[in-house]
Design a protein around this motif. Structure first.
Motif, PDB file in Angstrom:
ATOM      1  N   UNK A   6       0.849  -1.192   0.000  1.00  0.00           N
ATOM      2  CA  UNK A   6       0.000   0.000   0.000  1.00  0.00           C
ATOM      3  C   UNK A   6       0.882   1.239   0.000  1.00  0.00           C
ATOM      4  N   UNK A   7       0.244   2.406  -0.190  1.00  0.00           N
ATOM      5  CA  UNK A   7       0.966   3.662  -0.094  1.00  0.00           C
ATOM      6  C   UNK A   7       1.245   4.365  -1.400  1.00  0.00           C
ATOM      7  N   UNK A  17       7.030   9.728  -1.269  1.00  0.00           N
ATOM      8  CA  UNK A  17       5.998   8.765  -0.907  1.00  0.00           C
ATOM      9  C   UNK A  17       6.639   7.681  -0.060  1.00  0.00           C
ATOM     10  N   UNK A  18       5.830   7.057   0.780  1.00  0.00           N
ATOM     11  CA  UNK A  18       6.303   5.896   1.530  1.00  0.00           C
ATOM     12  C   UNK A  18       5.377   4.720   1.261  1.00  0.00           C
ATOM     13  N   UNK A  19       5.949   3.677   0.726  1.00  0.00           N
ATOM     14  CA  UNK A  19       5.212   2.448   0.492  1.00  0.00           C
ATOM     15  C   UNK A  19       5.366   1.525   1.691  1.00  0.00           C
ATOM     16  N   UNK A  86      10.461   9.193 -14.132  1.00  0.00           N
ATOM     17  CA  UNK A  86      10.882   7.832 -14.516  1.00  0.00           C
ATOM     18  C   UNK A  86      10.713   6.819 -13.391  1.00  0.00           C
ATOM     19  N   UNK A  87      10.337   7.275 -12.201  1.00  0.00           N
ATOM     20  CA  UNK A  87      10.016   6.348 -11.118  1.00  0.00           C
ATOM     21  C   UNK A  87       8.583   5.840 -11.219  1.00  0.00           C
ATOM     22  N   UNK A  88       7.816   6.388 -12.144  1.00  0.00           N
ATOM     23  CA  UNK A  88       6.438   5.960 -12.328  1.00  0.00           C
ATOM     24  C   UNK A  88       6.377   4.488 -12.708  1.00  0.00           C
ATOM     25  N   UNK A  89       5.634   3.716 -11.933  1.00  0.00           N
ATOM     26  CA  UNK A  89       5.539   2.271 -12.157  1.00  0.00           C
ATOM     27  C   UNK A  89       4.578   1.680 -11.139  1.00  0.00           C
ATOM     28  N   UNK A  90       4.257   0.417 -11.354  1.00  0.00           N
ATOM     29  CA  UNK A  90       3.594  -0.362 -10.314  1.00  0.00           C
ATOM     30  C   UNK A  90       4.694  -0.982  -9.456  1.00  0.00           C
ATOM     31  N   UNK A 111       3.514  -9.602  -3.294  1.00  0.00           N
ATOM     32  CA  UNK A 111       2.295  -8.880  -3.007  1.00  0.00           C
ATOM     33  C   UNK A 111       1.675  -8.343  -4.279  1.00  0.00           C
ATOM     34  N   UNK A 112       0.471  -7.823  -4.152  1.00  0.00           N
ATOM     35  CA  UNK A 112      -0.131  -7.169  -5.304  1.00  0.00           C
ATOM     36  C   UNK A 112       0.559  -5.825  -5.488  1.00  0.00           C
ATOM     37  N   UNK A 113       0.470  -5.244  -6.613  1.00  0.00           N
ATOM     38  CA  UNK A 113       1.176  -4.006  -6.884  1.00  0.00           C
ATOM     39  C   UNK A 113       0.464  -2.790  -6.336  1.00  0.00           C
ATOM     40  N   UNK A 114       1.218  -1.716  -6.173  1.00  0.00           N
ATOM     41  CA  UNK A 114       0.651  -0.429  -5.822  1.00  0.00           C
ATOM     42  C   UNK A 114       1.215   0.606  -6.791  1.00  0.00           C
ATOM     43  N   UNK A 115       0.329   1.394  -7.376  1.00  0.00           N
ATOM     44  CA  UNK A 115       0.729   2.313  -8.443  1.00  0.00           C
ATOM     45  C   UNK A 115       1.359   3.577  -7.872  1.00  0.00           C
ATOM     46  N   UNK A 116       2.496   3.927  -8.420  1.00  0.00           N
ATOM     47  CA  UNK A 116       3.158   5.198  -8.114  1.00  0.00           C
ATOM     48  C   UNK A 116       3.258   5.986  -9.402  1.00  0.00           C
ATOM     49  N   UNK A 117       2.720   7.196  -9.403  1.00  0.00           N
ATOM     50  CA  UNK A 117       2.760   8.056 -10.574  1.00  0.00           C
ATOM     51  C   UNK A 117       3.400   9.376 -10.185  1.00  0.00           C
TER      52      UNK A 117
END
Length: 120
Positions: A6-7, A17-19, A86-90, A111-117
């Motif tokens: 999550x996060x 951001x903190x995941x 360029x850090x944008x990814x799941x 785990x399932x992915x969490x999207x970072x945009x």
């Protein structure tokens, strides 16, 4: 071991951001934990990992990202600072009893992915 990431979210370039990745299971403290990411059209790539004693980072995130773990909470974190588009990814978390399987993307547990945009 089951993992719940999550996060993720939308942030401007330069932001943070903190995941989090919460793990279930009794062996968490002895497992190596890692983070990977996959951008659209690209292969999944290693970001960071933390074994019991050692941390590993991809060159692209060194000095900007920090992986940490709280064994009391069965959680591993990825603090991401100075984010770039360029850090944008799941982002995915992974766990395995063997550190080498985490760093080589062969971990037994994902785990399932969490999207970072990251917007420019």
């Amino acid at each position: 071991v089951q993992l719940q990431a999550s996060g993720g979210g939308l942030v401007q370039a330069g932001g943070s951001l903190r995941l989090s990745c919460a793990a279930s299971g009794r062996s968490f403290s002895s497992y190596a934990m890692g983070w990977f990411r996959q951008a659209p059209g690209k292969e999944r790539e290693f970001v960071a990992a933390r074994s019991v004693l050692t941390t590993y980072y991809a060159d692209s995130v060194k000095g900007r990202f920090t992986i940490s773990r709280d064994n009391a909470k069965n959680t591993v974190y990825l603090q991401m600072n100075s984010l770039k588009p360029e850090d944008t990814a799941v982002y995915y978390c992974a766990a395995d009893a063997a550190t080498v399987r985490v760093t080589s993307a062969q971990a037994a547990h994902w785990g399932q992915g969490t999207q970072v945009t990251v917007s420019s």
